[in-house]
Motif scaffolding. Structure first.
Motif, short mmCIF file in Angstrom:
data_model
loop_
_atom_site.label_atom_id
_atom_site.label_comp_id
_atom_site.label_asym_id
_atom_site.label_seq_id
_atom_site.Cartn_x
_atom_site.Cartn_y
_atom_site.Cartn_z
N ARG A 148 8.41 -1.80 5.26
CA ARG A 148 7.91 -1.06 6.38
C ARG A 148 9.04 -0.34 7.06
O ARG A 148 8.69 0.86 7.60
CB ARG A 148 7.12 -1.88 7.10
CG ARG A 148 6.16 -1.15 8.11
CD ARG A 148 5.42 -2.16 9.07
NE ARG A 148 4.53 -2.96 8.38
CZ ARG A 148 3.34 -2.57 7.91
NH1 ARG A 148 2.94 -1.33 8.22
NH2 ARG A 148 2.44 -3.42 7.34
N SER A 151 9.76 2.87 5.13
CA SER A 151 8.83 3.38 4.60
C SER A 151 7.50 3.64 5.53
O SER A 151 7.35 2.63 6.31
CB SER A 151 8.21 2.96 3.12
OG SER A 151 9.42 2.78 2.35
N ASN A 152 6.87 4.62 5.30
CA ASN A 152 5.64 4.69 6.31
C ASN A 152 4.33 4.24 5.59
O ASN A 152 3.76 4.90 4.68
CB ASN A 152 5.15 6.28 6.50
CG ASN A 152 4.06 6.69 7.36
OD1 ASN A 152 3.42 5.76 8.14
ND2 ASN A 152 3.37 7.78 7.17
N SER A 154 0.76 2.20 4.80
CA SER A 154 -0.71 2.10 5.31
C SER A 154 -1.19 0.79 4.46
O SER A 154 -0.97 0.98 3.21
CB SER A 154 -1.38 3.43 5.41
OG SER A 154 -1.72 3.76 3.62
N ASN A 166 2.36 3.99 0.38
CA ASN A 166 3.60 4.95 0.81
C ASN A 166 3.23 6.23 0.34
O ASN A 166 3.57 6.40 -0.78
CB ASN A 166 4.96 4.55 0.27
CG ASN A 166 6.23 5.49 0.92
OD1 ASN A 166 5.93 6.06 1.88
ND2 ASN A 166 7.27 5.35 0.27
#
Length: 384
Positions: A148, A151-152, A154, A166
């Motif tokens: 995390r 990287s973005n 969810s 990602n």
């Protein structure tokens, strides 16, 4: 492979340096014929049937004293260049790892095994398909937090499994991190990750057929690989006109009847071993391929001018095992180190003359020059 690289680039940096040196050594032994780049039985059972290429890594390779010597031999020529900014030896390499990941949260000693898989056929058609399965004793919270940070992510789910997405992966393609269990993860493209989850939950079959058979028949080692070969992999422009008494047409027929190549790297005391196994459609083809490879090794040895490289070729054996042609190299670490340095050193000097930093990444120093032999003699290019 942005998501996987984020996590594994640092964790497997040492393995990457080994692979850089090992590639040079294997090219030497094969006289320029390098088709590509097992403990891996449990991990192979986790690989989806869609895959046509697998690479298994036992992280214990980084603590193997004989492998350490090989890593140092690979790094030494680069470290001698003033412009080089990477680690000078194995000790510095491990110190970098500890500094970047912490000595406890994601300790390398808690990484049990890694299996990389993919489909070159799908990749070539523009449908990216690759994954990395990691078996460890890491805590899920620490591992996910590490990913995390770079990287973005969810959070979502697939068939009851927690999945992190990602959206800003390589080439704008979404990449997934799936949690298969505590310390067990799969990363890669959406299809590859979901297929691995389906295998884990028993809804899909793992890899099978010739690829699995050739992989399992290859000697166990710290690093093992297998990949399927197709007729389209044959590079006509580099097929020899006459090799080992075979015409160009006969050589093409031999390669077309070779469906799989697998291999492993292992050590036994001070001895370093490489095995490369070619799976064919029958014993006749295996006999012809054994003769062809043997002729290539002899030719490369005759063309070699460096004494350490000549000694290395003396350790190469080529034999037939049923429908497989098997090349095995077992040589003491001193000879391997000298052979690597004789090939890597000119390339390191070249980098130094251009002021390249030569930083060591997961892929190791950039690939060096080819073996000192007629490298165009035999060529099935490695799948990208």
């Amino acid at each position: 492979m942005a998501l996987a690289e984020t996590v594994l680039a640092n964790k497997l940096k040492v393995v990457g340096v080994f692979l850089a040196g090992g590639t040079v050594v294997t090219a030497l032994a094969l006289g320029g014929f390098l088709p590509v780049l097992d403990g891996g039985d449990e991990m192979i059972d986790r690989v989806p049937g869609e895959a046509d290429t697998v690479v298994y890594v036992d992280p214990g390779v980084v603590s193997d004293p004989t492998t350490k010597r090989m890593i140092n031999a690979t790094l030494e020529p680069f470290a001698a260049q003033e412009s080089y900014e990477g680690p000078a030896d194995y000790g510095e390499l491990m110190a970098e790892y500890d500094n970047e990941t912490g000595e406890n949260e994601l300790a390398l000693s808690k990484l049990n095994s890694v299996m990389v898989y993919g489909s070159t056929a799908r990749n070539e058609s523009g449908d990216e398909y690759y994954g990395v399965i990691v078996d460890s004793e890491w805590e899920n919270s620490n591992f996910v937090e590490t990913v995390r940070n770079d990287s973005n992510l969810s959070e979502t789910s697939y068939e009851g499994y927690t999945v992190y997405v990602n959206e800003s992966g390589a080439d704008g393609q979404a990449e997934l991190l799936g949690v298969l269990g505590e310390g067990l993860y799969v990363m890669g493209t959406e299809a590859a990750v979901e297929d691995a989850i389906d295998v884990d939950r028993g809804a899909s079959d793992p890899i099978s057929g010739d690829l699995r058979r050739t992989y399992r028949n290859t000697r166990d080692g710290y690093i093992q690989f297998a990949t399927s070969l197709e007729a389209s992999d044959i590079n006509d422009s580099t097929l020899p006109g006459n090799a080992g008494g075979y015409s160009r047409e006969q050589v093409r027929d031999i390669f077309e009847d070779t469906h799989t190549v697998a291999g492993s790297y292992y050590t036994d005391g001070d001895t370093i071993g490489f095995e490369t196994r070619f799976g064919t459609n029958g014993e006749g083809t295996a006999s012809d391929l054994t003769n062809l490879i043997d002729a290539g090794v002899v030719r490369a040895k005759n063309n070699a001018t460096n004494e350490s490289v000549v000694s290395f070729y003396d350790s190469v054996s080529v034999n037939q095992d049923g429908a497989d042609a098997v090349m095995r190299i077992e040589v003491d670490s001193d000879t391997v180190a000298e052979a690597i340095q004789s090939i890597v050193e000119p390339f390191a000097r070249l980098l130094g003359s251009f002021g390249q930093s030569g930083e060591t990444t997961a892929g190791g120093p950039s690939s060096g020059p080819t073996a000192e032999s007629d490298s165009s003699s035999y060529a099935i290019p490695a799948p990208p």
